[in-house]
Design an enzyme around this catalytic site. Structure first.
Site, PDB file in Angstrom:
ATOM      1  N   GLU B  82      44.258  40.227  22.919  1.00  0.00           N
ATOM      2  CA  GLU B  82      45.606  39.686  22.746  1.00  0.00           C
ATOM      3  C   GLU B  82      46.081  39.749  21.298  1.00  0.00           C
ATOM      4  OE1 GLU B  82      43.127  38.295  24.379  1.00  0.00           O
ATOM      5  OE2 GLU B  82      43.788  37.853  26.408  1.00  0.00           O
ATOM      6  N   HIS B 151      43.806  26.430  30.857  1.00  0.00           N
ATOM      7  CA  HIS B 151      44.589  27.322  31.722  1.00  0.00           C
ATOM      8  C   HIS B 151      45.861  26.654  32.234  1.00  0.00           C
ATOM      9  CE1 HIS B 151      41.195  30.087  31.729  1.00  0.00           C
ATOM     10  NE2 HIS B 151      41.888  30.942  32.448  1.00  0.00           N
TER      11      HIS B 151
HETATM   12  C1  LIG Z   1      41.708  35.259  26.021  1.00  0.00           C
HETATM   13  C2  LIG Z   1      41.796  35.345  27.490  1.00  0.00           C
HETATM   14  N1  LIG Z   1      42.433  36.386  28.050  1.00  0.00           N
HETATM   15  C3  LIG Z   1      42.519  36.493  29.387  1.00  0.00           C
HETATM   16  C4  LIG Z   1      41.969  35.550  30.198  1.00  0.00           C
HETATM   17  C5  LIG Z   1      42.051  35.665  31.715  1.00  0.00           C
HETATM   18  N2  LIG Z   1      40.740  35.955  32.264  1.00  0.00           N
HETATM   19  C6  LIG Z   1      39.903  34.984  32.673  1.00  0.00           C
HETATM   20  S1  LIG Z   1      38.429  35.559  33.135  1.00  0.00           S
HETATM   21  C7  LIG Z   1      38.884  37.139  32.841  1.00  0.00           C
HETATM   22  C8  LIG Z   1      37.932  38.269  33.064  1.00  0.00           C
HETATM   23  C9  LIG Z   1      36.953  38.338  31.984  1.00  0.00           C
HETATM   24  O1  LIG Z   1      36.098  39.391  32.223  1.00  0.00           O
HETATM   25  P1  LIG Z   1      34.644  39.387  31.636  1.00  0.00           P
HETATM   26  O2  LIG Z   1      34.683  38.921  30.214  1.00  0.00           O
HETATM   27  O3  LIG Z   1      34.066  40.705  31.902  1.00  0.00           O
HETATM   28  O4  LIG Z   1      33.899  38.256  32.452  1.00  0.00           O
HETATM   29  P2  LIG Z   1      33.595  38.243  34.016  1.00  0.00           P
HETATM   30  O5  LIG Z   1      34.726  37.529  34.659  1.00  0.00           O
HETATM   31  O6  LIG Z   1      33.442  39.624  34.466  1.00  0.00           O
HETATM   32  O7  LIG Z   1      32.332  37.460  34.135  1.00  0.00           O
HETATM   33  C10 LIG Z   1      40.192  37.192  32.373  1.00  0.00           C
HETATM   34  C11 LIG Z   1      40.923  38.411  32.019  1.00  0.00           C
HETATM   35  C12 LIG Z   1      41.330  34.458  29.580  1.00  0.00           C
HETATM   36  N3  LIG Z   1      40.795  33.462  30.294  1.00  0.00           N
HETATM   37  N4  LIG Z   1      41.251  34.386  28.244  1.00  0.00           N
END
Ligand SMILES: Cc1ncc(C[n+]2csc(CCOP(=O)(O)OP(=O)(O)O)c2C)c(N)n1
Ligand SMILES: [Mg+2]
Lengths: 323, 347
Positions: B82, B151
């Protein structure tokens, strides 16, 4: 298998316990009593268990939104986790955190951020605190491939390398951030592999093989404790369920045909069970007894959670500041 | 209900602003999507980016399948980055494009702060208008089902504080479409903050492209006894409160500023001239926020119009708790607005 037989059986038990909890959550989620988003770690149990097996109770971990496994593997209290899913006063965060905000400070689990990448600098700071206080503890941050997109990883690693901090960066590459495959977000994977090892020890391991994870973690822990600096361990694994909530999300169609089935054949829990059986380290009766004990423990934890009080309005303003 | 399961099932009241022929009743998300679709087709400079804009959920439906029509060159998923991507979007805007950068939640905009506040919002002023930054950022406030502290943040107060950044907070499908088109057409950085609960609504929305001017609020209901200013989803709660108050013989005037910067000050002061009483209902924290600023407006420019102190309805100054019993105690709604009005009128 270089891990001692009894230890391997214990690692299996821990992985099975995490898996069983996830499955219990899945089975009950539709009842709408757990009013919190859940991010299941089915398929990723070997990462949490393998890493935490290399740690002492006074070592630190920082977890993320997909943190049930980290919490249990570090020795977090099961009842307090389940009660948190049910948003009860007896939950580890007293019902104000939910599934994404687990904590058990008694065992070095200092919290979980649902801001992706949020725990990475915090764990780095914990490493700094260990160093400055002359403690031989290490600090671990678990984060996903999505978090590895974030600039804060670079900034944190740079400091950890500069100051040779006792921090272990555990990248759980489960191939996706929500529905976006890692290849669509990173050109050729993480840039933190291939640095000179004295700057950053990096490893890429099969995250579905607990022995491999453990071996890499032990090496990283030894390095951190002796003041040689940080490590970066990428664990290749797979998110077997949808990003959030219960059940498969195969119907959404963003995963290539056959991918789930391919990873199912590499299921970390099932595979380890088969290997233990084949090697004669475990027999079916012992395994069944293990499952029974875990099921009883889960029964008890779920009953405890459901019988626990819900926090009332009078609790709303508590803990804004530490008193 | 899990946040993923929110569906458009409530009809908005017909506020009469759909104008020519009324338009169709459109899901809230579909109204935003239509704005993007029209902007993408009318203006080749427009592009849409953000985490998951091309995934099956399509940003709660607001961007769903646009990549199929316009291709992934113009509607693309991004890495989770971001901080940099806000700067990248601002840079692309400086370079002549019109980016619309989608964020799931305002909470993640904290990562974007440096590029947004230190850079994008200052570029026009710092360089005496030499370079334009026609950038649109969009984020949607979460609520409920354990969204919890990271959130669910309603951060309008923080962004409202920033000069050089326009800020819109729609509460109807009509405005969501019109403000999106206005934001894209604007030559400045504009942040649109939506509210997840508004995605339950269906509202009358014309099919043609139209803009809702930034800085122009709306009267949702006329009344003489008290003015209720509702921000974002609280505008809808204010309308419900006004209906209840009407049953009790009190006629409330409900105002929806729709955009906070610029703020339609005249709309609020004109209404105060009529009613002499002000309740401000905001979906965010109280201290130093939007409700404080609107109360200050009344004190600075409308003190002689006021017959009673200003009342504010807002979330308590606390992070959002996850648990549903705590959420219930945390979030104000129509009932709290009614109570605030009654305190003013029947102390
Ligand atoms: C800074 C931020 N950007 C976007 C999100 C939305 N979001 C929550 S979990 C997620 C996926 C994250 O993927 P990863 O780090 O690979 O973890 P996984 O869910 O695969 O365990 C996203 C995009 C967030 N919580 N925080
Ligand atoms: Mg991932």
């Amino acid at each position: 298998m270089s891990v001692a037989p009894a230890r391997l059986v214990e690692l299996y038990r821990q992985m099975l316990r995490i898996r069983s909890l996830q499955e219990r959550i899945e089975a009950e989620y539709h009842l709408d009593e757990m009013k919190t988003p859940v991010h299941l770690c089915i398929g990723q149990e070997a990462v949490a268990v393998g890493v935490c097996a290399a740690l002492r109770p006074d070592d630190y971990i920082m977890s993320n939104h997909r943190g049930h496994g980290h919490y249990l593997a570090k020795g977090g209290d099961l009842r307090a986790l389940v009660a948190e899913l049910f948003c009860r006063s007896t939950g580890c965060s007293q019902g104000r955190g939910g599934s994404m905000h687990l904590v058990d400070a008694r065992v070095g689990h200092l919290g979980s951020s649902s801001i992706v990448g949020g725990g990475i600098p915090l764990a780095t700071g914990l490493g700094l605190a260990c160093r400055m206080q002359g403690l031989d503890r290490v600090s671990v941050t678990f984060f996903g491939d999505g978090a590895a997109d974030e600039g804060v990883l670079y900034e944190s690693l740079n400091l950890a390398m500069l100051k040779k901090l006792p921090v272990i960066y555990v990248l759980e590459n489960n191939q996706y951030s929500v529905c976006s495959p890692v290849a669509s977000r990173q050109a050729g994977g993480s840039v933190f592999h291939g640095l000179e090892p004295q700057r950053l020890l990096s490893a890429k391991v099969d995250g579905n093989q607990v022995e491999e994870v453990l071996a890499a973690a032990e090496q990283a822990v030894a390095r951190a404790r002796s003041g040689e600096g940080p490590s970066f361990i990428e664990c290749l694994t797979y998110r077997m369920r949808g990003h959030a909530g219960a059940g498969s999300d195969a119907h959404l169609g963003y995963r290539p045909e056959g991918e789930i089935a391919r990873w199912e054949r590499r299921d970390p829990v099932v595979n380890l069970a088969e290997r233990l059986l084949a090697a004669g380290l475990l027999d079916r009766a012992t395994m069944a007894a293990m499952e029974e004990v875990i099921a009883a423990e889960l029964d008890e934890a779920f009953a405890f959670a459901k019988a626990s009080p819900l926090p009332g309005a009078e609790e709303l303003a508590l803990h804004l500041f530490s008193e | 209900m899990p946040w993923t399961k929110i569906r458009a099932e409530l009809d908005e009241p017909d506020y009469g602003h759909a104008g020519d022929g009324g338009g169709r009743r459109l899901d809230y998300a579909a109204a935003i999507r239509e704005a993007l679709d029209q902007a993408l087709s009318l203006d080749p400079r427009v592009f849409v980016m953000g985490q998951g804009v091309d995934d099956p959920a399509g940003m709660f439906g607001a961007t769903r399948d646009l990549h199929l029509k316009y291709g992934r060159e113009r509607v693309f998923d991004t890495p989770l980055a971001e901080t940099a991507l806000t700067g990248v979007a601002a840079g692309a805007a400086m370079g002549g494009l019109r980016p619309v950068y989608f964020h799931n939640r305002p909470d993640f905009l904290f990562l974007a702060m440096d590029q947004l506040v230190n850079h994008a919002a200052k570029w026009s002023y710092m360089f005496a208008g030499a370079v334009k930054v026609p950038l649109v950022l969009w984020a949607c406030i979460g609520r409920g089902w354990g969204s919890a502290a990271q959130h669910s943040q309603a951060l309008q107060g923080i962004f409202f504080h920033v000069p050089g950044l326009k800020l819109a907070m729609p509460s109807t499908a009509f405005d969501a479409k019109g403000l999106m088109l206005a934001a894209i057409a604007d030559d400045n950085p504009v942040l649109i903050i939506e509210h997840r609960l508004n995605f339950r609504q269906k509202g009358l929305t014309p099919e043609r492209p139209y803009t809702v001017p930034l800085g122009k609020g709306a009267v949702r209901r006329a009344g003489d006894d008290v003015t209720i200013v509702g921000i974002s989803q609280m505008a809808n709660e204010a309308y419900l409160a006004a209906e209840e108050l009407a049953r009790q013989g009190i006629q409330a005037e409900v105002l929806d500023p729709r955009s906070l910067r610029p703020l339609d000050e005249d709309l609020i002061l004109d209404s105060l001239a009529k009613t002499g009483r002000l309740v401000v209902a905001d979906s965010a924290w109280k201290t130093g926020g939007v409700s404080a600023e609107i109360a200050a407006l009344a004190a600075e420019k409308g003190l002689d119009l006021l017959k009673a102190p200003v009342r504010r309805v807002s979330c308590p100054d606390l992070p959002t708790p996850a648990g549903y019993t705590l959420e219930r105690a945390y979030y104000p709604g129509a009932a709290q607005i009614v109570a605030a009005v009654l305190e003013l009128l029947r102390p």
